[in-house]
Enzyme design. Sequence first.
Site, short mmCIF file in Angstrom:
data_model
loop_
_atom_site.label_atom_id
_atom_site.label_comp_id
_atom_site.label_asym_id
_atom_site.label_seq_id
_atom_site.Cartn_x
_atom_site.Cartn_y
_atom_site.Cartn_z
N HIS A 155 0.79 -1.43 0.02
CA HIS A 155 -0.14 -0.16 0.14
C HIS A 155 0.79 1.21 0.24
O HIS A 155 2.81 1.45 0.45
CB HIS A 155 -1.10 0.12 1.32
CG HIS A 155 -2.09 1.82 1.45
ND1 HIS A 155 -1.30 2.38 1.84
CD2 HIS A 155 -3.07 1.10 1.02
CE1 HIS A 155 -2.42 3.12 1.81
NE2 HIS A 155 -3.29 2.23 1.17
N ASP A 232 3.76 -4.68 8.52
CA ASP A 232 1.66 -3.70 7.99
C ASP A 232 0.85 -4.55 8.37
O ASP A 232 0.17 -5.16 7.08
CB ASP A 232 1.83 -2.80 6.73
CG ASP A 232 0.82 -2.47 6.74
OD1 ASP A 232 -0.54 -2.51 7.08
OD2 ASP A 232 1.03 -1.74 4.97
N GLN A 235 -4.88 -4.86 7.00
CA GLN A 235 -5.54 -5.75 7.04
C GLN A 235 -5.69 -7.42 7.29
O GLN A 235 -6.16 -7.96 6.76
CB GLN A 235 -5.42 -6.29 4.79
CG GLN A 235 -5.47 -4.66 4.39
CD GLN A 235 -6.93 -4.46 4.11
OE1 GLN A 235 -7.87 -5.29 4.44
NE2 GLN A 235 -7.28 -2.54 3.86
N LYS A 258 -10.21 -1.00 10.35
CA LYS A 258 -10.71 -1.69 10.18
C LYS A 258 -10.51 -3.43 10.80
O LYS A 258 -10.28 -4.26 10.26
CB LYS A 258 -9.25 -1.94 8.88
CG LYS A 258 -9.04 -0.71 8.19
CD LYS A 258 -8.31 -1.48 6.68
CE LYS A 258 -7.33 0.07 6.05
NZ LYS A 258 -7.80 0.16 5.41
N CYS A 396 -4.64 2.51 -3.72
CA CYS A 396 -3.52 3.24 -3.01
C CYS A 396 -2.54 1.90 -3.02
O CYS A 396 -2.15 2.19 -2.29
CB CYS A 396 -3.92 3.68 -1.41
SG CYS A 396 -4.75 4.79 -1.24
N1 C6P Z 1 -6.11 0.92 3.12
C1 C6P Z 1 -7.53 -0.02 1.42
O1 C6P Z 1 -9.22 0.07 0.70
P1 C6P Z 1 -5.36 4.03 7.42
O2 C6P Z 1 -5.23 4.73 5.97
O3 C6P Z 1 -3.41 4.77 8.25
O4 C6P Z 1 -6.20 3.23 8.25
O5 C6P Z 1 -4.15 2.59 6.09
C2 C6P Z 1 -3.52 2.31 5.25
C3 C6P Z 1 -3.42 1.19 4.96
C4 C6P Z 1 -1.76 0.60 5.21
N2 C6P Z 1 -1.69 -0.77 4.49
C5 C6P Z 1 -2.54 -1.44 4.51
C6 C6P Z 1 -1.83 -2.65 3.66
C7 C6P Z 1 -4.13 -0.65 3.42
O6 C6P Z 1 -5.07 -1.66 3.12
C8 C6P Z 1 -4.07 0.50 4.29
C9 C6P Z 1 -5.71 1.32 4.07
C10 C6P Z 1 -7.68 1.08 2.85
O7 C6P Z 1 -7.76 -1.00 1.22
C11 C6P Z 1 -7.52 2.48 2.23
S1 C6P Z 1 -6.47 3.19 1.07
#
Ligand code: C6P
Length: 438
Positions: A155, A232, A235, A258, A396
């Site tokens: 991401h 990370d 997910q 999430k 993203c």
């Molecule tokens: N992906 C998606 O629709 P934040 O925005 O900080 O809560 O998470 C960022 C992030 C980091 N790593 C991974 C693997 C992610 O999937 C995400 C967020 C969302 O896939 C929003 S772009």
Amino acid sequence: MSVLQLRMAKDRERPARGDQPLVTPPCFESSPVAFDIEKIRSDFPILKQRVHGKPLVYLDNAATTQKPRSVIDAIVRYYEEENSNIHRGIHYLSERATHDYECARCKVRFFLNAEDEREIIFVRGATEGINLVAQSYGRKRFKQGDEILITAMEHHSNIVPWQMLCEVTGAVLRVAPINDQGELIMEEFEKLVTPKTRLVSVTYVSNALGTVNPVKRITEMAHRQNVPVLVDGAQAAAHAKVDVRDLDCDFFVFSSHKTYGPTGVGILYGRASLLEEMPPYQGGGDMISAVSFEKTLYNRLPFKFEAGTPNIAGGMGLSAAIDYVHGIGLDNVAAYEKSLLAYATESLSQIKGLRIIGTAREKAGVLSFVLENAHPHDIGTILDQEGVAIRAGHHCAQPVMQRFGVPATARASFALYNTKAEIDALVAAIQKVREVFS
Ligand code: C6P
């Protein structure tokens, strides 16, 4: 679902903050009960909605999950009964809020199986957690020619902070390739861990492909070369049990929103020995133990990294979210979502002209696809008219799109409240898209 029973753990022999009194953290003592999908669905008020006259089918869980009533109630309860600033007041409300906020930290510690609460840093989300490590750990340690190793399925949150760091330090970003199924090519990855590597930063689960990476193998490989690993877990945390000690990772980040909790709060786990050595990320109130114009002494862990008033209500919500998933049992959740993914993969594979992007052997509940003659945004728009919420775009993760030669994908992503009937509704809605574009 059983109500979580919390046992008040024995006070620790460690002051919570300077010479202030201890907080009394809770520990879990619940065993998950049978997975009752009707009961689970009734816990989420938003799922009763109709959208464009159709029952809401919410399949955008990788973007954010819906919130159970208990999480919503926990946030309301904080504002109605405890609202005050934490770690500062000596009055009743502040002490109560501080206690509950620190209980949330303790709960996260058990959720991740971290060794110590000092290793649990409240941040705004996974993104801020990675930026914190880049700016604090990376800025201090990395120099010209050092290497940071990521994968081709990251991401943007696990790409851009490292590029920013490379710009100021002269370090170099290396990218381990993936195969046509969307799996990390482990032999190539291993070759890229060299004496120049200073950090490995990998996603546990790809948000664009659903691939589950072999994180434990990755940490073993990296540690053989004394390279620390950031995972990370954005997910992953809501979909399978995470055990940072078993994974043996050095940093782990996830976002509350999430994981059935509120937005604006997340967690950075860091190995205490590394966090101790790292400078603060931001300066301000609460992260200090003494300030004068000549010199500032920083607070101890974890407060050193928590400048300013935090998202207190968010912490309360995250605490309730952890109670919620813990009560259902993450093993149950993982097994249930696996069955949904298998059913959805089988069903979507039957649709003429549909191609699934990301067919790794180890996958979580994310199904990205493209459809002949239809742009993913058109798919998303037509599905929305049918009450089906998915995400369409690059998620993203633009380098993943480039790797697969597509501008974007449509993505359905599953959570513990989804059903096979909802997947049937998704399939029926995709058939409507085909009718429009054929
Ligand atoms: N992906 C998606 O629709 P934040 O925005 O900080 O809560 O998470 C960022 C992030 C980091 N790593 C991974 C693997 C992610 O999937 C995400 C967020 C969302 O896939 C929003 S772009």
